[in-house]
Design a protein around this motif. Structure first.
Motif, PDB file in Angstrom:
ATOM      1  N   PHE A  48       4.270   9.100   1.333  1.00 38.49           N
ATOM      2  CA  PHE A  48       5.101  10.176   0.819  1.00 38.49           C
ATOM      3  C   PHE A  48       4.451  11.521   1.124  1.00 38.49           C
ATOM      4  N   ARG A  49       5.220  12.397   1.755  1.00 36.18           N
ATOM      5  CA  ARG A  49       4.750  13.748   2.063  1.00 36.18           C
ATOM      6  C   ARG A  49       5.103  14.664   0.896  1.00 36.18           C
ATOM      7  N   PHE A  50       4.122  14.906   0.043  1.00 39.82           N
ATOM      8  CA  PHE A  50       4.341  15.758  -1.121  1.00 39.82           C
ATOM      9  C   PHE A  50       4.467  17.211  -0.685  1.00 39.82           C
ATOM     10  N   PHE A  51       5.460  17.906  -1.252  1.00 40.12           N
ATOM     11  CA  PHE A  51       5.542  19.346  -1.091  1.00 40.12           C
ATOM     12  C   PHE A  51       4.737  19.977  -2.250  1.00 40.12           C
ATOM     13  N   ASN A  52       5.194  21.008  -2.892  1.00 38.84           N
ATOM     14  CA  ASN A  52       4.388  21.691  -3.911  1.00 38.84           C
ATOM     15  C   ASN A  52       4.612  21.052  -5.273  1.00 38.84           C
ATOM     16  N   VAL A  53       3.704  20.165  -5.661  1.00 39.64           N
ATOM     17  CA  VAL A  53       3.856  19.396  -6.897  1.00 39.64           C
ATOM     18  C   VAL A  53       3.302  20.199  -8.073  1.00 39.64           C
ATOM     19  N   PHE A  54       4.012  20.154  -9.204  1.00 34.02           N
ATOM     20  CA  PHE A  54       3.531  20.845 -10.400  1.00 34.02           C
ATOM     21  C   PHE A  54       3.839  20.020 -11.633  1.00 34.02           C
ATOM     22  N   GLY A  55       3.162  20.344 -12.738  1.00 34.20           N
ATOM     23  CA  GLY A  55       3.379  19.668 -14.006  1.00 34.20           C
ATOM     24  C   GLY A  55       2.148  19.771 -14.877  1.00 34.20           C
ATOM     25  N   PRO A  56       2.186  19.192 -16.090  1.00 27.87           N
ATOM     26  CA  PRO A  56       1.019  19.195 -16.967  1.00 27.87           C
ATOM     27  C   PRO A  56      -0.164  18.475 -16.316  1.00 27.87           C
ATOM     28  N   ARG A  57      -1.361  18.838 -16.762  1.00 24.20           N
ATOM     29  CA  ARG A  57      -2.648  18.281 -16.318  1.00 24.20           C
ATOM     30  C   ARG A  57      -3.133  18.853 -14.991  1.00 24.20           C
ATOM     31  N   PHE A  94       0.849  -1.187   0.000  1.00 27.36           N
ATOM     32  CA  PHE A  94       0.000   0.000   0.000  1.00 27.36           C
ATOM     33  C   PHE A  94       0.889   1.243   0.000  1.00 27.36           C
ATOM     34  N   VAL A  95       0.905   1.953  -1.115  1.00 36.74           N
ATOM     35  CA  VAL A  95       1.696   3.180  -1.246  1.00 36.74           C
ATOM     36  C   VAL A  95       0.714   4.339  -1.326  1.00 36.74           C
ATOM     37  N   TYR A  96       0.918   5.358  -0.500  1.00 34.86           N
ATOM     38  CA  TYR A  96      -0.114   6.396  -0.401  1.00 34.86           C
ATOM     39  C   TYR A  96       0.495   7.798  -0.320  1.00 34.86           C
ATOM     40  N   ALA A  97      -0.351   8.772  -0.636  1.00 32.04           N
ATOM     41  CA  ALA A  97       0.040  10.172  -0.593  1.00 32.04           C
ATOM     42  C   ALA A  97      -0.266  10.768   0.766  1.00 32.04           C
ATOM     43  N   SER A  98       0.770  11.274   1.418  1.00 29.24           N
ATOM     44  CA  SER A  98       0.579  12.153   2.562  1.00 29.24           C
ATOM     45  C   SER A  98       0.888  13.565   2.066  1.00 29.24           C
ATOM     46  N   SER A  99       1.260  14.462   2.942  1.00 32.12           N
ATOM     47  CA  SER A  99       1.456  15.852   2.518  1.00 32.12           C
ATOM     48  C   SER A  99       2.382  16.588   3.465  1.00 32.12           C
ATOM     49  N   ALA A 100       3.089  17.579   2.929  1.00 36.52           N
ATOM     50  CA  ALA A 100       3.876  18.470   3.770  1.00 36.52           C
ATOM     51  C   ALA A 100       2.990  19.280   4.703  1.00 36.52           C
ATOM     52  N   ALA A 101       1.681  19.257   4.477  1.00 33.53           N
ATOM     53  CA  ALA A 101       0.746  19.949   5.362  1.00 33.53           C
ATOM     54  C   ALA A 101       0.770  19.383   6.780  1.00 33.53           C
ATOM     55  N   VAL A 102       1.315  18.185   6.962  1.00 27.31           N
ATOM     56  CA  VAL A 102       1.401  17.621   8.324  1.00 27.31           C
ATOM     57  C   VAL A 102       2.377  18.421   9.180  1.00 27.31           C
ATOM     58  N   TYR A 103       3.298  19.162   8.557  1.00 24.16           N
ATOM     59  CA  TYR A 103       4.324  19.883   9.306  1.00 24.16           C
ATOM     60  C   TYR A 103       3.846  21.235   9.836  1.00 24.16           C
ATOM     61  N   SER A 113       6.797  -1.653   3.609  1.00 30.00           N
ATOM     62  CA  SER A 113       7.075  -2.587   4.690  1.00 30.00           C
ATOM     63  C   SER A 113       6.113  -2.357   5.846  1.00 30.00           C
ATOM     64  N   VAL A 114       6.063  -3.316   6.771  1.00 29.67           N
ATOM     65  CA  VAL A 114       5.166  -3.192   7.913  1.00 29.67           C
ATOM     66  C   VAL A 114       5.613  -2.091   8.868  1.00 29.67           C
ATOM     67  N   GLU A 115       6.847  -1.593   8.721  1.00 34.56           N
ATOM     68  CA  GLU A 115       7.299  -0.457   9.541  1.00 34.56           C
ATOM     69  C   GLU A 115       6.660   0.850   9.092  1.00 34.56           C
ATOM     70  N   ALA A 116       5.986   0.842   7.945  1.00 34.73           N
ATOM     71  CA  ALA A 116       5.246   1.992   7.426  1.00 34.73           C
ATOM     72  C   ALA A 116       6.095   3.258   7.323  1.00 34.73           C
ATOM     73  N   PRO A 117       7.209   3.221   6.599  1.00 37.56           N
ATOM     74  CA  PRO A 117       8.045   4.426   6.468  1.00 37.56           C
ATOM     75  C   PRO A 117       7.312   5.535   5.720  1.00 37.56           C
ATOM     76  N   VAL A 118       7.686   6.787   6.001  1.00 39.09           N
ATOM     77  CA  VAL A 118       7.116   7.953   5.332  1.00 39.09           C
ATOM     78  C   VAL A 118       8.261   8.882   4.948  1.00 39.09           C
ATOM     79  N   LEU A 119       8.298   9.317   3.683  1.00 40.77           N
ATOM     80  CA  LEU A 119       9.382  10.153   3.175  1.00 40.77           C
ATOM     81  C   LEU A 119       8.847  11.456   2.584  1.00 40.77           C
ATOM     82  N   ASN A 120       9.667  12.495   2.666  1.00 41.15           N
ATOM     83  CA  ASN A 120       9.389  13.729   1.940  1.00 41.15           C
ATOM     84  C   ASN A 120       9.559  13.501   0.442  1.00 41.15           C
TER      85      ASN A 120
END
Length: 317
Positions: free
Chosen positions: A164-173, A110-119, A227-234
């Motif tokens: 993954f804690r997304f910061f300010n994402v940009f691009g087409p669409r 399970f791979v999911y989107a978190s956000s820099a908004a948590v900070y 993994s079951v340790e549930a890592p989270v990265l910027n």
């Protein structure tokens, strides 16, 4: 070939991820209620299941036979969280719990989107993953809750995950007409049409702008590292850009004068946000993130061409 479920796959980031999965030969099933996504974004060859991520029956149907889940569906509008707190909570946190519960049955990665908004607002920059969590919005609080439930999912139910804690994402669409759009898509749209832009305050506020291609690379790598340790990265670049510098760079990319109108500062706006990309770079290996100028030129080109229609070869049910 493996089959992956992408929730929110008709949205901005989800559509780029779905296209990348299809390009490498994987099967893609999209679960999207199209409340903010668009059929025009559905990847070629992907299957669309129209449904709500908080609807357990729709989720069970969508995960049948999949080998992993990418969970990107969310309501990212801070303003919407103020106006409809329970509704955004249902989509953002209850929806994540519903997806985790479905993953639990077969221990699906399970791979999911978190956000820099948590900070929230941080005094120490760049922001590392270990910084204190001080969300200032319902959206940020829900994303922090998603991380906590993913951790419980690993500890109690053996669900391998990675966030993954997304910061300010940009691009087409990234539709500049949408209330969910970021400043880049809005500035690109207005300058490309020969209009000026508004900045609030002195324009010295800074953000960490990361191209959607780097976000997709992180998500793909995360599926193998869950993994079951549930890592989270910027997910960030570790590079700060001021709003005024951004406007001037976009105007140059559009080949127009940088007509900038200064407005009064907005109350409660975070002055500086900058992520630490050390752990992300360790995950992705060598290679620089996509440059801001090159990414901006890509967005401008996309706006000038116009949005495509529904891609042939896609299926809907």
């Amino acid at each position: 070939m493996p089959l992956y479920l992408v929730t929110g796959g008709c949205g901005f980031i989800g559509s780029h991820l779905s296209a990348a999965l299809r390009a490498r030969g994987d099967g893609v099933r999209v679960l999207d209620d199209l409340s903010t996504g668009s059929l025009a974004n559905l990847a070629p060859g992907a299957e669309l299941v129209r449904g709500d991520v908080a609807d357990h029956a729709a989720v069970r149907d969508a995960i049948a036979g999949v080998d992993g889940i990418f969970h990107l569906a969310a309501i990212a509008s801070v303003e919407r969280g103020v106006q409809d707190w329970p509704g955004t909570h249902r989509a953002n946190l209850s929806g994540t719990i519903a997806m985790l519960d479905a993953a639990r049955l077969r221990k699906l990665p399970f791979v999911y989107a978190s956000s820099a908004a948590v900070y929230g607002d941080q005094a120490v920059l760049p922001i590392t993953e270990d910084a204190p969590k001080r969300p200032l919005s319902a959206y940020g609080a829900d994303k922090l809750g998603c991380e906590q439930h993913a951790l419980v999912g690993g500890l109690v139910h053996g669900i391998p995950s990675m966030g993954f804690r997304f910061f300010n994402v940009f691009g087409p669409r990234q539709d500049p007409r949408s209330p969910y759009s970021g400043v880049i898509s809005i500035f690109c749209d207005r300058f490309s049409r020969g209009e000026g832009v508004d900045i609030f305050g002195d324009g010295g506020q800074t953000r960490d702008f990361v191209h959607v291609s780097d976000v997709v690379a992180a998500l793909l790598a995360g599926m193998a590292q869950a993994s079951v340790e549930a890592p989270v990265l910027n997910v960030c670049t570790g590079r700060a850009t001021s709003v005024r510098e951004l406007a001037e760079t976009i105007a140059a990319a559009c080949g127009v004068p940088a007509e900038i109108r200064q407005r009064p500062p907005r109350a409660g706006e975070i002055r500086h946000s900058l992520g630490d990309a050390t752990r992300l770079r360790a995950l992705l290996g060598p290679g620089a993130p996509r440059g801001l100028r090159a990414g901006l030129e890509e967005v401008v080109a996309w706006l000038r061409v116009g949005r495509p229609g529904l891609v042939p070869g896609s299926t809907i049910r």
